[in-house]
Design a protein around this motif. Structure first.
Motif, PDB file in Angstrom:
ATOM      1  N   ALA A  10       9.386  29.599  -8.730  1.00  0.00           N
ATOM      2  CA  ALA A  10       9.925  28.951  -9.923  1.00  0.00           C
ATOM      3  C   ALA A  10      11.222  29.581 -10.405  1.00  0.00           C
ATOM      4  O   ALA A  10      11.796  29.131 -11.382  1.00  0.00           O
ATOM      5  CB  ALA A  10       8.891  28.991 -11.043  1.00  0.00           C
ATOM      6  N   GLY A  11      11.703  30.622  -9.728  1.00  0.00           N
ATOM      7  CA  GLY A  11      12.922  31.287 -10.162  1.00  0.00           C
ATOM      8  C   GLY A  11      12.679  32.306 -11.258  1.00  0.00           C
ATOM      9  O   GLY A  11      13.609  32.885 -11.790  1.00  0.00           O
ATOM     10  N   SER A  40      13.080  25.134  -4.814  1.00  0.00           N
ATOM     11  CA  SER A  40      13.354  23.702  -4.741  1.00  0.00           C
ATOM     12  C   SER A  40      14.838  23.375  -4.965  1.00  0.00           C
ATOM     13  O   SER A  40      15.285  22.279  -4.646  1.00  0.00           O
ATOM     14  CB  SER A  40      12.503  22.947  -5.761  1.00  0.00           C
ATOM     15  N   GLU A  41      15.611  24.330  -5.476  1.00  0.00           N
ATOM     16  CA  GLU A  41      17.043  24.101  -5.732  1.00  0.00           C
ATOM     17  C   GLU A  41      17.944  24.615  -4.616  1.00  0.00           C
ATOM     18  O   GLU A  41      19.167  24.558  -4.739  1.00  0.00           O
ATOM     19  CB  GLU A  41      17.457  24.760  -7.050  1.00  0.00           C
ATOM     20  N   MET A  42      17.370  25.108  -3.532  1.00  0.00           N
ATOM     21  CA  MET A  42      18.192  25.715  -2.491  1.00  0.00           C
ATOM     22  C   MET A  42      19.259  24.766  -1.946  1.00  0.00           C
ATOM     23  O   MET A  42      20.416  25.152  -1.805  1.00  0.00           O
ATOM     24  CB  MET A  42      17.340  26.255  -1.351  1.00  0.00           C
ATOM     25  N   GLU A  43      18.881  23.532  -1.649  1.00  0.00           N
ATOM     26  CA  GLU A  43      19.873  22.591  -1.105  1.00  0.00           C
ATOM     27  C   GLU A  43      21.019  22.371  -2.076  1.00  0.00           C
ATOM     28  O   GLU A  43      22.172  22.247  -1.662  1.00  0.00           O
ATOM     29  CB  GLU A  43      19.207  21.262  -0.750  1.00  0.00           C
ATOM     30  N   LYS A  44      20.707  22.350  -3.353  1.00  0.00           N
ATOM     31  CA  LYS A  44      21.724  22.132  -4.384  1.00  0.00           C
ATOM     32  C   LYS A  44      22.609  23.368  -4.563  1.00  0.00           C
ATOM     33  O   LYS A  44      23.792  23.247  -4.860  1.00  0.00           O
ATOM     34  CB  LYS A  44      21.017  21.778  -5.697  1.00  0.00           C
ATOM     35  N   GLY A  55      11.998  35.399  -2.171  1.00  0.00           N
ATOM     36  CA  GLY A  55      10.922  36.259  -2.650  1.00  0.00           C
ATOM     37  C   GLY A  55       9.801  36.245  -1.636  1.00  0.00           C
ATOM     38  O   GLY A  55       9.568  35.229  -0.957  1.00  0.00           O
ATOM     39  N   PRO A  56       9.085  37.361  -1.492  1.00  0.00           N
ATOM     40  CA  PRO A  56       8.002  37.431  -0.505  1.00  0.00           C
ATOM     41  C   PRO A  56       6.951  36.331  -0.662  1.00  0.00           C
ATOM     42  O   PRO A  56       6.360  35.899   0.318  1.00  0.00           O
ATOM     43  CB  PRO A  56       7.382  38.811  -0.747  1.00  0.00           C
ATOM     44  N   GLN A  57       6.752  35.855  -1.888  1.00  0.00           N
ATOM     45  CA  GLN A  57       5.735  34.823  -2.115  1.00  0.00           C
ATOM     46  C   GLN A  57       6.125  33.464  -1.528  1.00  0.00           C
ATOM     47  O   GLN A  57       5.290  32.581  -1.436  1.00  0.00           O
ATOM     48  CB  GLN A  57       5.397  34.722  -3.615  1.00  0.00           C
TER      49      GLN A  57
END
Length: 102
Positions: A10-11, A40-44, A55-57
């Motif tokens: 979730a950041g 979920s925002e990586m592409e953006k 993060g490891p999770q």
């Protein structure tokens, strides 16, 4: 200037690590922009960063992250679990700098 993005579910869990990394960067005189984002925002966000750290999770999404980042020339890797757990901002920052210089 190095732009580092930390990605987790979730950041939020990476936010404390981001603060520690920013503090170390300031102390060492390293010009860096360091931010936490939900995965979920990586592409953006890929256009805004030079290095992506997971993060490891969310290590299960490494191959997806590589598919997003590598075509843009952005190195990506999972943060060492021990460094993450200890909130070792210096070690994580140093790793990001190494990744950016490859």
């Amino acid at each position: 200037m190095i732009r580092i993005g930390l990605f987790c579910a979730a950041g939020m869990s990476t936010s404390m690590l981001v603060e520690k990394m920013r503090k170390v960067a300031k102390e060492k005189g390293v010009e860096a922009t360091i931010n936490a984002y939900p995965e979920s925002e990586m592409e953006k966000r890929v256009e805004e960063i030079d290095v992506a750290l997971l993060g490891p999770q969310v290590k299960f999404m490494l191959s997806k992250a590589q598919g997003i980042c590598q075509p843009k020339g952005v190195p990506v890797q999972v943060i060492n679990t021990m460094d993450y757990g200890m909130m070792n901002g210096e070690k994580v920052l140093n790793e990001a700098i190494k990744m950016a210089n490859k």
